[in-house]
Write an enzyme that holds these catalytic residues in place. Structure first.
Site, PDB file in Angstrom:
ATOM      1  N   TYR A 258      31.990  48.696  44.919  1.00  0.00           N
ATOM      2  CA  TYR A 258      33.176  47.836  44.831  1.00  0.00           C
ATOM      3  C   TYR A 258      34.326  48.468  45.606  1.00  0.00           C
ATOM      4  O   TYR A 258      35.003  47.801  46.401  1.00  0.00           O
ATOM      5  CB  TYR A 258      33.569  47.636  43.373  1.00  0.00           C
ATOM      6  CG  TYR A 258      34.893  46.929  43.178  1.00  0.00           C
ATOM      7  CD1 TYR A 258      34.989  45.544  43.297  1.00  0.00           C
ATOM      8  CD2 TYR A 258      36.042  47.645  42.874  1.00  0.00           C
ATOM      9  CE1 TYR A 258      36.197  44.894  43.116  1.00  0.00           C
ATOM     10  CE2 TYR A 258      37.260  47.010  42.688  1.00  0.00           C
ATOM     11  CZ  TYR A 258      37.336  45.632  42.809  1.00  0.00           C
ATOM     12  OH  TYR A 258      38.546  44.994  42.632  1.00  0.00           O
TER      13      TYR A 258
ATOM     14  N   SER B 124      42.286  46.543  46.045  1.00  0.00           N
ATOM     15  CA  SER B 124      42.284  47.346  44.829  1.00  0.00           C
ATOM     16  C   SER B 124      42.710  48.771  45.159  1.00  0.00           C
ATOM     17  O   SER B 124      42.446  49.270  46.262  1.00  0.00           O
ATOM     18  CB  SER B 124      40.881  47.376  44.205  1.00  0.00           C
ATOM     19  OG  SER B 124      40.808  48.331  43.160  1.00  0.00           O
TER      20      SER B 124
END
Length: 247
Positions: free
Chosen positions: A156, A143
């Site tokens: 995350y 990501s």
């Protein structure tokens, strides 16, 4: 993906299911899915195309479970040429409000699960004969949050930064075996879940292009990295952010 067998971890729905569908479109020979949910619907395009399919349930937080699940898929497909690690959880919490339990869950699934599946895949791919110098391909979904501050998903982001590092280290280790390991780092995608959660305005404002990515626009890069078109790229993190990374 022509004539390759692909396995998607976390492929039962959403982005992972789209990758499975696009692998069929790209000429895959077989599709396997490892997930905690039933993958019957995600495998429908493959079955409709007459491809060999396999699925198994797995909690990827432990090494024995990952190895057993991968072995079951190999038993059904015969071989695995490409592994895509797509399974992850995306909890949102304030920066200073992450609990031990939330850290442990994110680390176990996003980092350890990815690692355990790579270990299982590498052991299998090392037994395969090379084609165009390549024995196998692994693609990890990371990501852009690994590279930019985000106040709502700090744990995350940290796990995805770890997966970027894992990708590079493992790629270096298995390069002599002819196994290519890369990752794809998307920015926010305009998924149905994002629509339902009201994230689309947030995604649009964050991108110089004024919109979130269509999932297919990101999945194209996953397919490329895991396909026979990739014979030399390894240890790379492909950032597909619509300019978000530099904005």
């Amino acid at each position: 993906m022509k004539d390759l067998n692909i396995v998607i971890v976390g492929g039962a729905m959403g982005f992972g299911a789209l990758i499975a569908e696009m692998a069929v479109e790209a000429g895959a020979r077989g599709v396997g899915i490892i997930d905690i949910a039933d993958a019957t619907d995600a495998l429908a395009p493959a079955r409709a195309g007459g491809l060999k399919t396999a699925q198994t349930l797995c909690d990827i937080r432990t090494a024995p479970a990952c190895q057993a699940a991968f072995d079951r898929i190999v038993a059904e497909l015969g071989r695995v040429d490409t592994l895509v690690n797509c399974a992850a959880i995306y909890p949102r919490k304030p920066t200073l409000g992450v609990t031990d339990e939330e850290w442990d869950a994110s680390n176990a699934i996003n980092i350890k699960g990815t690692y355990h599946m790579m270990v299982a895949a590498i052991a299998h791919m090392r037994t395969l004969d090379p084609v165009a110098h390549v024995r196998g391909r692994i693609v990890n979904i990371t990501s852009v949050d690994a590279f930019k501050a985000h106040p709502k998903n700090i744990h995350y982001a940290a796990t995805k930064a770890a997966v970027v590092s894992l990708t590079k280290s493992v790629a270096d280790y298995v390069a002599p075996d002819g196994i290519l390991v890369n990752s794809v780092a998307p920015a926010g995608m305009a998924t149905e879940k994002a629509r339902q959660s009201g994230f689309l305005d947030e995604l649009a404002k964050a991108s110089p292009l004024g919109r979130g990515a269509l999932p297919r626009e990101i999945a194209e890069w996953v397919i490329m990295a895991g396909s026979p078109k990739n014979t030399y790229m390894t240890g790379e993190n492909i950032i597909v952010s619509g300019g978000y990374i530099y904005a």
